[in-house]
Design a protein around this motif. Sequence first.
Motif, PDB file in Angstrom:
ATOM      1  N   ALA A  31       0.807  -1.229   0.000  1.00 28.06           N
ATOM      2  CA  ALA A  31       0.000   0.000   0.000  1.00 28.06           C
ATOM      3  C   ALA A  31       0.837   1.276   0.000  1.00 28.06           C
ATOM      4  CB  ALA A  31      -0.979   0.000   1.168  1.00 28.06           C
ATOM      5  N   GLY A  32       1.778   1.341  -0.920  1.00 25.18           N
ATOM      6  CA  GLY A  32       2.517   2.589  -1.086  1.00 25.18           C
ATOM      7  C   GLY A  32       3.623   2.805  -0.077  1.00 25.18           C
ATOM      8  N   ARG A  33       4.001   1.799   0.631  1.00 23.60           N
ATOM      9  CA  ARG A  33       5.067   1.882   1.618  1.00 23.60           C
ATOM     10  C   ARG A  33       5.985   0.682   1.462  1.00 23.60           C
ATOM     11  NH1 ARG A  33       3.680   4.605   6.743  1.00 23.60           N
ATOM     12  NH2 ARG A  33       3.326   6.702   5.939  1.00 23.60           N
ATOM     13  N   ILE A  34       7.213   0.845   1.900  1.00 24.26           N
ATOM     14  CA  ILE A  34       8.070  -0.335   2.018  1.00 24.26           C
ATOM     15  C   ILE A  34       7.927  -0.854   3.441  1.00 24.26           C
ATOM     16  CG2 ILE A  34      10.446  -1.137   2.055  1.00 24.26           C
ATOM     17  CD1 ILE A  34      10.991   0.779  -0.225  1.00 24.26           C
ATOM     18  N   VAL A  35       7.506  -2.104   3.545  1.00 25.18           N
ATOM     19  CA  VAL A  35       7.233  -2.617   4.895  1.00 25.18           C
ATOM     20  C   VAL A  35       8.364  -3.487   5.424  1.00 25.18           C
ATOM     21  CG1 VAL A  35       4.735  -2.466   4.708  1.00 25.18           C
ATOM     22  CG2 VAL A  35       5.895  -4.554   3.987  1.00 25.18           C
ATOM     23  N   GLU A  36       9.175  -4.023   4.516  1.00 23.08           N
ATOM     24  CA  GLU A  36      10.299  -4.819   5.001  1.00 23.08           C
ATOM     25  C   GLU A  36      11.387  -4.796   3.953  1.00 23.08           C
ATOM     26  OE1 GLU A  36       9.245  -8.624   6.511  1.00 23.08           O
ATOM     27  OE2 GLU A  36      11.268  -9.046   7.249  1.00 23.08           O
ATOM     28  N   GLN A  37      12.607  -4.827   4.420  1.00 20.70           N
ATOM     29  CA  GLN A  37      13.710  -4.733   3.492  1.00 20.70           C
ATOM     30  C   GLN A  37      14.904  -5.466   4.099  1.00 20.70           C
ATOM     31  OE1 GLN A  37      16.307  -1.263   1.419  1.00 20.70           O
ATOM     32  NE2 GLN A  37      14.372  -0.682   2.260  1.00 20.70           N
ATOM     33  N   ALA A  38      15.459  -6.409   3.326  1.00 19.66           N
ATOM     34  CA  ALA A  38      16.578  -7.175   3.890  1.00 19.66           C
ATOM     35  C   ALA A  38      17.267  -7.957   2.800  1.00 19.66           C
ATOM     36  CB  ALA A  38      16.067  -8.130   4.959  1.00 19.66           C
ATOM     37  N   GLU A  39      18.365  -8.616   3.172  1.00 19.55           N
ATOM     38  CA  GLU A  39      18.995  -9.547   2.259  1.00 19.55           C
ATOM     39  C   GLU A  39      17.995 -10.650   1.961  1.00 19.55           C
ATOM     40  OE1 GLU A  39      21.962  -8.915   1.119  1.00 19.55           O
ATOM     41  OE2 GLU A  39      22.150  -7.163   2.431  1.00 19.55           O
ATOM     42  N   SER A  40      18.076 -11.248   0.762  1.00 20.09           N
ATOM     43  CA  SER A  40      17.129 -12.280   0.359  1.00 20.09           C
ATOM     44  C   SER A  40      16.988 -13.369   1.401  1.00 20.09           C
ATOM     45  CB  SER A  40      17.612 -12.963  -0.919  1.00 20.09           C
ATOM     46  OG  SER A  40      17.403 -12.159  -1.984  1.00 20.09           O
ATOM     47  N   ALA A  41      18.114 -13.893   1.768  1.00 20.07           N
ATOM     48  CA  ALA A  41      18.078 -15.036   2.665  1.00 20.07           C
ATOM     49  C   ALA A  41      17.372 -14.665   3.962  1.00 20.07           C
ATOM     50  CB  ALA A  41      19.497 -15.522   2.936  1.00 20.07           C
ATOM     51  N   ALA A  42      17.647 -13.458   4.429  1.00 19.57           N
ATOM     52  CA  ALA A  42      17.078 -13.041   5.697  1.00 19.57           C
ATOM     53  C   ALA A  42      15.558 -12.955   5.616  1.00 19.57           C
ATOM     54  CB  ALA A  42      17.666 -11.693   6.099  1.00 19.57           C
ATOM     55  N   ILE A  43      15.086 -12.511   4.479  1.00 20.74           N
ATOM     56  CA  ILE A  43      13.630 -12.383   4.327  1.00 20.74           C
ATOM     57  C   ILE A  43      12.975 -13.753   4.492  1.00 20.74           C
ATOM     58  CG2 ILE A  43      11.847 -12.033   2.597  1.00 20.74           C
ATOM     59  CD1 ILE A  43      12.562  -9.362   3.114  1.00 20.74           C
ATOM     60  N   PHE A  44      13.583 -14.749   3.854  1.00 19.67           N
ATOM     61  CA  PHE A  44      12.950 -16.060   3.908  1.00 19.67           C
ATOM     62  C   PHE A  44      13.182 -16.735   5.272  1.00 19.67           C
ATOM     63  CE2 PHE A  44      13.389 -15.305  -0.584  1.00 19.67           C
ATOM     64  CZ  PHE A  44      12.103 -15.552  -0.987  1.00 19.67           C
ATOM     65  N   ALA A  45      14.353 -16.462   5.812  1.00 18.13           N
ATOM     66  CA  ALA A  45      14.657 -17.108   7.070  1.00 18.13           C
ATOM     67  C   ALA A  45      13.892 -16.450   8.214  1.00 18.13           C
ATOM     68  CB  ALA A  45      16.163 -17.025   7.329  1.00 18.13           C
ATOM     69  N   ASN A  46      13.769 -15.146   8.136  1.00 14.20           N
ATOM     70  CA  ASN A  46      13.244 -14.437   9.288  1.00 14.20           C
ATOM     71  C   ASN A  46      12.310 -13.313   8.847  1.00 14.20           C
ATOM     72  OD1 ASN A  46      12.814 -13.356  11.775  1.00 14.20           O
ATOM     73  ND2 ASN A  46      14.797 -12.275  11.865  1.00 14.20           N
ATOM     74  N   PRO A  47      11.200 -13.666   8.202  1.00 15.90           N
ATOM     75  CA  PRO A  47      10.280 -12.596   7.773  1.00 15.90           C
ATOM     76  C   PRO A  47       9.738 -11.880   8.998  1.00 15.90           C
ATOM     77  CG  PRO A  47       9.260 -14.755   7.487  1.00 15.90           C
ATOM     78  CD  PRO A  47      10.676 -15.015   7.926  1.00 15.90           C
ATOM     79  N   SER A  48       9.898 -10.571   9.033  1.00 16.93           N
ATOM     80  CA  SER A  48       9.549  -9.862  10.254  1.00 16.93           C
ATOM     81  C   SER A  48       8.261  -9.064  10.148  1.00 16.93           C
ATOM     82  CB  SER A  48      10.676  -8.890  10.622  1.00 16.93           C
ATOM     83  OG  SER A  48      11.842  -9.619  10.818  1.00 16.93           O
ATOM     84  N   HIS A  49       7.760  -8.955   8.930  1.00 19.33           N
ATOM     85  CA  HIS A  49       6.476  -8.243   8.800  1.00 19.33           C
ATOM     86  C   HIS A  49       5.401  -9.276   8.512  1.00 19.33           C
ATOM     87  CE1 HIS A  49       3.409  -5.475   7.342  1.00 19.33           C
ATOM     88  NE2 HIS A  49       4.097  -4.498   7.926  1.00 19.33           N
ATOM     89  N   PRO A  50       4.257  -9.158   9.146  1.00 24.77           N
ATOM     90  CA  PRO A  50       3.212 -10.179   8.922  1.00 24.77           C
ATOM     91  C   PRO A  50       2.824 -10.289   7.445  1.00 24.77           C
ATOM     92  CG  PRO A  50       2.462  -8.488  10.477  1.00 24.77           C
ATOM     93  CD  PRO A  50       3.873  -8.155  10.139  1.00 24.77           C
ATOM     94  N   TYR A  51       2.937  -9.175   6.717  1.00 21.43           N
ATOM     95  CA  TYR A  51       2.576  -9.234   5.291  1.00 21.43           C
ATOM     96  C   TYR A  51       3.574 -10.111   4.541  1.00 21.43           C
ATOM     97  CZ  TYR A  51       1.773  -7.903   0.490  1.00 21.43           C
ATOM     98  OH  TYR A  51       1.530  -7.952  -0.849  1.00 21.43           O
ATOM     99  N   THR A  52       4.838  -9.939   4.849  1.00 22.22           N
ATOM    100  CA  THR A  52       5.845 -10.782   4.211  1.00 22.22           C
ATOM    101  C   THR A  52       5.564 -12.244   4.526  1.00 22.22           C
ATOM    102  OG1 THR A  52       7.377  -8.991   4.719  1.00 22.22           O
ATOM    103  CG2 THR A  52       8.319 -11.028   3.847  1.00 22.22           C
ATOM    104  N   ARG A  53       5.230 -12.485   5.768  1.00 23.60           N
ATOM    105  CA  ARG A  53       4.919 -13.861   6.160  1.00 23.60           C
ATOM    106  C   ARG A  53       3.713 -14.375   5.378  1.00 23.60           C
ATOM    107  NH1 ARG A  53       6.775 -12.101  11.298  1.00 23.60           N
ATOM    108  NH2 ARG A  53       4.716 -11.611  12.129  1.00 23.60           N
ATOM    109  N   GLY A  54       2.739 -13.497   5.213  1.00 25.43           N
ATOM    110  CA  GLY A  54       1.542 -13.896   4.441  1.00 25.43           C
ATOM    111  C   GLY A  54       1.924 -14.276   3.018  1.00 25.43           C
TER     112      GLY A  54
END
Lengths: 337, 328, 285, 496, 311
Positions: free
Chosen positions: B224-247
């Motif tokens: 929705a017009g914002r960046i909600v999470e930003q990280a190295e690729s591996a980190a995103i998959f290993a440790n998604p920290s925003h519920p949207y990313t997890r979704g």
Amino acid sequence: MTASQMPLLSAQDLARTYSIRRGMAGRVTNVRAVDGVTLTIARGETLGLVGESGCGKSTTARLVLGIERPDEGQVRFDGAPMPGSGSPGWAALRKRMQLVFQDPLSALDRRLPVGLQIREPLEIHRMGTPAEQNARVAEVMEEVGLQPHHADRHPHALSGGQRQRAVIARALVTQPDLLVCDEPISALDVSIQAQVMNLLVELQERLGMGMLFVSHDLRAVRQISHRVAVMYLGRIVEEGAPDEILHAPAHPYSQALVSAIPHPGKTARRIVLQGDPPNPADRPPGCAFHPRCPVTAMRCRTETPLLKPRPSDGRRVACHVAQGEVAPGHVGQLELS
Amino acid sequence: MAFVQIRDMSVAFGSAPALRGISLSVERGEALGLVGESGCGKSITWLAALGLLPRSAKVGGSVLLDGVELIGASPSVLEPVRGGRIAMIFQDPASSLNPVHRIGHQIAEALALHRGLTGAPARAEVIRLLDQVGIPDAKTRANAYPHELSGGQNQRVMIAMALAGEPELLVADEPTTALDVTIQAQILDLLGTIRRDTGMGLVLISHDLGVVSETCSRIAVMYAGRIVEQAESAAIFANPSHPYTRGLLGAMPPISGPRQKLVSIPGSVPEASRMPQGCAFAPRCSEAIADCTRVDPAAVTVEANHLAACIRATPAKTGTRTPERVLA
Amino acid sequence: MAVRAQALLAQFGKLPVLMLIAVTWLGFMLAVAILADLITPYPYTQMDLHNRLSSPVFMGGDWAHPLGTDELGRDVLSRLIASIRMSLLIAFGATIIGAVIGVTLGFVAAHFRGFIEQIVLALVDFSAAIPFLVLALAVLAFFGNSIVLFVCLLGLHAWERYARIARGLAISGNAQGYSAAVHQLGASPLRLYGRHILPNIASTLIVSMTLAFPEIILLESGLSFLGLGVQPPNTSLGNMVGFGREYLSSAPWIMLAPAFVITITALCISLVGDGLRDKLDPTLT
Amino acid sequence: DDRPEVTVAVQKVSNSNTLEMLSEQSNVGARIYTSYAEPLIGTDWVGDMSLKPSIATSWNRIDDYTIEVELRDDVKFHNGDLLTAEDVAFTFGPDRMWGGGTIEVPEAVIAASRRSLPAFDRVEILSPTKVRFHNSIIDPVLEGRLASAIGMVVNKRAFLETGDWMTWARMPITTGPYRIADFQADSVLSLEAFDDHWDGRPPLSKLRFVETPETASRINLLRSGGADFACDIPPDQIATVEADSRFEVVGGPINNSRYTIFNKSHPVLANPLIRQALTHSVDRDLIVEALWGGRTTVPRGLQWEFYGDFYIADHENPAYDPDKARALLAEAGYAGEAIPYRVLNDYYTNQTSTAQINTENWRAVGLNVELQMVENWGQISEGEPATRGIHDWSAAASLPDPCVQMPGSWGPTSNGWRNGQWTNEEFGPLSNELETSTDKARRIAIWRRMLQIIEIEDPAYVVLHRNASFTAKRKDIQWTAAQSFVMDFSRHNWGA
Amino acid sequence: MLHYLGTRLLRATVSVVMVVTFVFIVLRMSGDPAVVIMGADAPPEAVDAFRTAWGLDQPIWVQYLSFFKAIFSGDLGQSMRDGRDAVAVVLERVPSTLALTVPAFLLNVGIGIPAGVYAALHRNTAIDRFVMVMAVTGFAMPSFILAMLLVLVFSVNLGWLPSAGQDSWLNAILPIVTMGFGGAALLARFTRSAMLEVLGQSYIRTASAKGLSWSAVVWRHALQNAAIPTVTIIGFMLGGLVAGAVVVESVFSWPGVGRLLVVSVSNRDLAVVQAIVLMIALTMVAANFVVDILYGLLDPKMQSQTRAARA
Ligand SMILES: Nc1ncnc2c1ncn2[C@@H]1O[C@H](COP(=O)(O)OP(=O)(O)OP(=O)(O)O)[C@@H](O)[C@H]1O
Ligand SMILES: Nc1ncnc2c1ncn2[C@@H]1O[C@H](COP(=O)(O)OP(=O)(O)OP(=O)(O)O)[C@@H](O)[C@H]1O
Ligand SMILES: [Mg+2]
Ligand SMILES: [Mg+2]
């Protein structure tokens, strides 16, 4: 097989050729979109059909639904041959077999509220009084997870998932025996894809329809189907249980397909197919896949392999190499460059 | 300083905000993935940066390219940048190519603009480019019109056109959605190769985490017009920290293991004109707490180089200072 | 229905000023046409031969005939009112007739393709190649001076344009998902074209209808010029202009009032047409 | 050449696209032909319309059937040939008029010739300058017929060389003061001075008739200097033209009357009471006043003052009397049955307006007359006789005797009589007698009675007014309009 | 190609036959040409003679058949008014009609298209509004009014230009302007909307993204695409060129085909009317052809249309 085990739908050796005229010059080319497809679907069963764009999946779906007549072969629905398109018998059959489209937005009339569109099959087939129709529409909308107030919305005022739900509701409103889904999720967003897949699985289990699920996304097909058929250039090249195909694809094309599935943290190299996607208007002789096949052998160029159970494990596959009839060659890529 | 530095950029169409303050940077040679649901503003971000939005769009914030401001810049500044330093592959190749010009001509136009090539050398280069993106029989295909090519081929023409200017950064907006899996694989492969060979930076826009993860080293998730999470690729998959990313991750059907109901994100993206109070994701968030509807969460550093804009995201215990790439 | 009306009213409030003026003017014209008999100061055929060519108020005339009188001493205002009614009837009627015939044939062509399509196209060519003069003559000669037939005739004039549009749009509509979807539901062609394709192409049709509207008024005035238009004692805007042209320098009011109405109405209609195109599309609102 | 060039804007140059008056028998033709062609006997167009010497220096009745004509010996054709009796005989011969000669003559021309010279027998050549005309019956007005347009003398040699009647008719070789330089159908007729004319050099070096169908265009052409004359000016435009002091409008009533005729075969109109009612509800004076600005007059029935002794000075038109009309209708038991009225769109000046005025007046007395605008004469006479009701017509007389106009239009040999338009038992024999009797007193009495029958007792028509022809012109040109459509551009009618 | 040409030709023939038949019926059934041409006063014998001479006394279908037979042998017959060859009568007028319509057409295109493009590029500015108001006014004003106003101003009051006739090229100016104005107005409207449509397309954005300057984008990418729908309108205009000048020719007393049509129709001069109508029909066919060719040049899709309609 007893009567109840008789497949809901069986298609035998379907073939369909289109003639297209190119330009004012009017040179006619024949496109053999479907070339000898045989498949069956039982009640309560989902058959997944995968393959790349243009390989004839949609055409197969249309043939199976009787929207088009095959040039060769026959479709039997519930044991009876399919009546000709447009005939009264055919029109009556429409309520028993329904289609869910790829792009829900274009499959819906953007000028009518979706409620009316869901109701339309009932009107067309004169099923019930207006009151009963209203009740049925409400019922089916609830089934697919739409809220009553959505009925008054125009398609563009719904989210992608809701739109596809509306299309599914329209397909289900006549309580069909067979549901054909032609790439029902590929136009949707990832998160919505999940919604729709969940819905289809649940509905199919609950209502026990036969279902043909067309997609090019193996992940999705695995999620939904009981059985998977892989198509390449108008033919089924492999058929089997989803996990078998996904984890041990036998046909080189299936292998490429599986390897191409993007996967977070994937390490295995994917098989990148060389060359152009195949052109049905210019079908190579022999095995249609041979120009792109990494393991082509001489025989593949001349002799078309048949779809038959593999001696080793009974997997149905149409490949000389997979069948162990010839040794894998390595000339394919060299030839192309 | 980063090659491209976007600071607090916002875009609004009329009264409806489409981008609500985005800060992002891309280094030279870096591959950045931009993911998010349809309509969250991925494309707009880069259209705005290059000044390609219609006049009705109100753009705010700043975009620095090697320190040169692009927002509100004059055509004489923007024109050499477009296609020359930053090239873009558009989402829908069929409608993004001019139907009345031969594709070779359309590519040659970029060559003439940015590399001064005309005539025979240009033509040779066109053929080389088409060849490079894997269009067989490039010599004849250069004379084809877009409608004479398949969607996948048009997509590759778009890529060739973008590569023609030898850009320092390539923004590839969903370069593979129109394609099926095997061709998608080809294209991703190609982009990787070019990047390795030329040191070109890449921004890969997609809504498919799977696609992005294979190509990019760093990923930014938009909602929705914002960046909600930003990280190295591996980190995103290993440790998604925003519920949207997890979704997003949960919505992907598994490729193995038992089949179970997919975890979909309920509801849909809020309309730009009716943005909820507080966190835009709160209405759909299964983990929302009362505060979520009041406070629009700022980004916090979850761990090194990993930012998330969620009220429940726990900042890293190590008191690292906020990195340069600040989230709004 | 009430909700619809309210919604319409709400929409009206949101119109840009120019559109608002245009819609108001058209509404006014419509009211004049409907209430013609009530608001007309004199019967439009009533002559006062002793009071011919008297000037309108703004040119020094008196209030008995605010817009002056014509060459037979008839009240120009009354004639203008009667003409507005007649011209609106003709233009509406003809536009609708042309659209109905054209759209129907266009759909027939799009549905059957092949031979039938060629027949329809041949009819289209035929209709385009017939000089309008000959067509007008045909009706006048065969059916005499009947308004109904005259309207039908003018309707016939533009049908081929709608046929072309409808055919083209229906063919592309047929290729679209919704039409395939409805077809596979088992719907009859009638339902497919009437319920789905027609509404989907309506905005294009309506825009071309708004273009046809002033065209028909002009056509009618061209026919009046040639003496083939609306015939005395009836009157129409075109007829007033046509017959008044000889008085352009001696009694310009006879002609200028209807010419003004024609021009302003055409202007408003095309404004509204442009606006309608956007308003009619539910995806744009 | 310092003589002026003159341009005349006309509504129509020639209906038939020819300049041969045998095929162009129209008002339009009358306007042009005197400039390039001449009959044997001339007419004093701008004067009292009397006959005057022209190519013929004199003409004498030898007996009831024969006229001897003496010709000038110095008349030259436009091709330089000298006019002789041969040419005169040829003019009235089979090659040009009757058919059966060496050249094929259109049937319509033959019919026109027969009608114009009903009992013509032959021309006898006595000498190169003397001929005799023989008629097969007594014709009191044969001289007049010789002076009419069809008698324009043509060049035999040129005619025979042309070889084709229609080609000839577009470019006839004649003797008039101007020579045809160029004729473009429906567009322009250019004439140039024929300096060898027997009557001396004509006053204009060039004379052009430019077809300008729109009234406003004609006036504008005049005002913008593109023309020196503009013909067919409707009365309403006179003020417009004269608002500019450089121009004036000349002309006035001509020997042509407008009338509206009733069809006796129509079931409603069969009743003479209803026709009388129609005649009594026509307000002529109002029409003349309003539409013609008083610039024309109402004749006493279908007759003209120049009829001389035949002018019945005490003949009265049916008076405008709505009450009487209502009474007649009541007497006739008329119940509002529709009466069709077919009207051409301003074929006659002010026709549509006049028709609307009359229709309103008829409506006022309770007559349900339906105006039907039609497009041509064919449509007026179309359909079964019983379906035709009222239509408009005009009548012209060129001879000072009613024996041509009235019997020709209404007598037993007329078209109307033959197709049931109007017949009357008493009128028929009277009409025949008027044509053939030589007893003048008797003929006057018959004429009086005929008018009474056809206009009052059993009305065939109602006379409206005399037609008027108005021509707008530059004021600085001294030129007189004729009491007919003819325009005289001879040197006798031109002064600077 | 052959197939295409064949269908095309067949269809054109069918329409032309229909047109000719229709005109025949209309002219024959609406007033007896004998009476119309000979006049009301003509004696019945003369009228009958005329009928015999022109074969009007035969049953209507015999006349129709013999008329058709003649057409196929290339003979359109003679004018009943003056016996000349109908084709010659018409051809004689063609140059003067073209002298008006061709420049007027060029004016249409030369003013209409640039005005439309300009308005589209300056959408919603005062210039745009002005162009559009002019366009609608031009479109809504009866041409004879415009013609008469022009004459009043330029001929009568200013005396700059002749008001009627055909003496010099000066005479053509006012009629050309009159005819040009309406057409230009129409074209401007259509061009503007076509242009706006195109400017909204993604490929325009692509062209900008390449680094092309705005003017290059407009010239090289927008115009040709916008020309495609515009050509359709131009096609209609081309077809109507010959017959479209009736009113203007009347006002300016310009002896063109339009006037001839009016005169011949009112005289029921069948042969001439048919010759004109045939000419118009053939112009239409030719114009359609030109439009198709232009389409082909402008729109490559037309060159190789693969109608693989995916149902
Ligand atoms: N009506 C038609 N006329 C001509 N060719 C057709 C027609 N329909 C399909 N084809 C051709 O047949 C082939 C198979 O088409 P089909 O639509 O069945 O493929 P698909 O597997 O569904 O592809 P996609 O994944 O793109 O939907 C294609 O090459 C297509 O171009
Ligand atoms: N020209 C425009 N006018 C108004 N709104 C627009 C315009 N272009 C984009 N938007 C809106 O801006 C928002 C962001 O659009 P954008 O194209 O960036 O989405 P995206 O993330 O690229 O989505 P997708 O995955 O579908 O491409 C959307 O809500 C869109 O509707
Ligand atoms: Mg498909
Ligand atoms: Mg996007």
